[in-house]
Scaffold this active site. Structure first.
Site, short mmCIF file in Angstrom:
data_model
loop_
_atom_site.label_atom_id
_atom_site.label_comp_id
_atom_site.label_asym_id
_atom_site.label_seq_id
_atom_site.Cartn_x
_atom_site.Cartn_y
_atom_site.Cartn_z
N ASP A 67 0.81 -1.22 0.00
CA ASP A 67 0.00 0.00 0.00
C ASP A 67 0.84 1.27 0.00
OD1 ASP A 67 0.92 -0.56 2.56
OD2 ASP A 67 -1.06 -0.91 3.40
N ASP A 136 -7.97 -2.69 13.90
CA ASP A 136 -9.34 -2.93 13.42
C ASP A 136 -9.40 -4.16 12.51
OD1 ASP A 136 -8.03 -2.01 11.18
OD2 ASP A 136 -9.43 -0.38 10.73
N HIS A 138 -7.44 -4.68 9.83
CA HIS A 138 -7.07 -4.48 8.41
C HIS A 138 -5.77 -5.21 8.06
CE1 HIS A 138 -4.89 -0.53 9.66
NE2 HIS A 138 -3.97 -1.38 9.34
N GLU A 143 -9.72 -2.05 4.88
CA GLU A 143 -10.39 -1.70 6.13
C GLU A 143 -11.69 -2.50 6.28
OE1 GLU A 143 -8.92 -0.10 8.33
OE2 GLU A 143 -8.14 1.85 7.71
#
Ligand code: F6R
Length: 236
Positions: A67, A136, A138, A143
């Site tokens: 990313d 979370d 990810h 996400e």
């Protein structure tokens, strides 16, 4: 799944580096999928030491990173390209032209996402994908969502991710709100996946991801379906 629990970050880093080095030794032309963030820094340092000692040779290896923040150029010291150059590529004998990170400054971001997927396909896919995990759930910047996104795509970062990553920036306001991330297809098609996590704050999400329901609300849970997954966790 192979789950390795160790008691120090140092051991996590050494084990992860050993697995990555073994891949490159077994297949010098390996395509490595790489991650940024704080978790892999120790493994990258160890790989640089192994390369220095002549134990592993990256000259034929190529890499694709997961990313990049939208809007940060490679010269920006918070960009993931800058991170990779600083923490790994400048310290090993890899051909810089064989290293790829999505271009967060591309004029046409959708075209950049397509280009990135085509590039991974051209390389014949990923041999070993290294992953960290966000609090979370990810992986990359996939996400929590209603669906698992297949291809490389642009995401709006979750408030919890912005919060977690603010530590790398002068202030929370400076954290970019968007990123480009590899999707689940390239990750799941990697021949091997190595997930590393350290710290008590990752324990609950790691447990949910590895043993809970497989749901896009916990993106890493899709890894339960991967046929060759290794997880290394250290509490500290
Ligand atoms: C970074 C990435 C992210 C991180 C995750 C954990 O390229 O893909 O998914 O792996 O945010 O970050 P750290 O290691 O900083 O806890």
């Amino acid at each position: 799944m192979k789950f390795i629990k160790v008691d120090t970050y140092e051991k996590l880093s050494r084990s992860a580096a050993n697995i990555i080095a073994a891949q490159v030794i077994a297949k010098p032309h390996a395509v490595l999928g790489l991650a940024t963030g704080s978790t892999p820094i120790g493994a990258y340092t160890r790989l640089a030491e192994m390369c220095d000692a002549g134990d592993v040779d990256f000259s034929l290896t190529s890499t694709v990173n997961l990313d990049e923040y939208v809007g940060l150029s490679p010269a920006n010291d918070q960009s993931y390209r800058y991170f990779m150059d600083k923490n790994l590529f400048s310290k090993i004998n890899i051909n810089k032209d064989a290293t790829s990170v999505p271009n967060g400054c591309a004029e046409d971001l959708d075209a950049e996402c397509e280009r990135y997927d085509a590039l991974i396909a051209d390389k014949g896919g990923i041999d070993l994908q290294l992953l960290g995990i966000g609090i979370d759930g990810h992986i990359g910047f996939n996400e929590p969502d209603e669906v698992f996104e297949k291809g490389t795509h642009v995401v709006t970062l979750d408030p919890s991710t912005i919060e977690a990553n603010a530590r790398f920036f002068a202030s929370r306001d400076e954290v970019p709100r968007k990123a480009i991330t590899m999707g689940m297809q390239a990750i799941m098609q990697a021949k091997k996946v190595l997930l590393i996590a350290n710290g008590k704050n990752k324990e609950a999400i790691l447990h949910a991801a590895l043993f809970g329901p497989i749901t896009p609300k916990v993106p890493a849970s899709i890894l339960q379906l991967h046929p060759d997954l290794t997880v290394i966790y250290s509490e500290v």
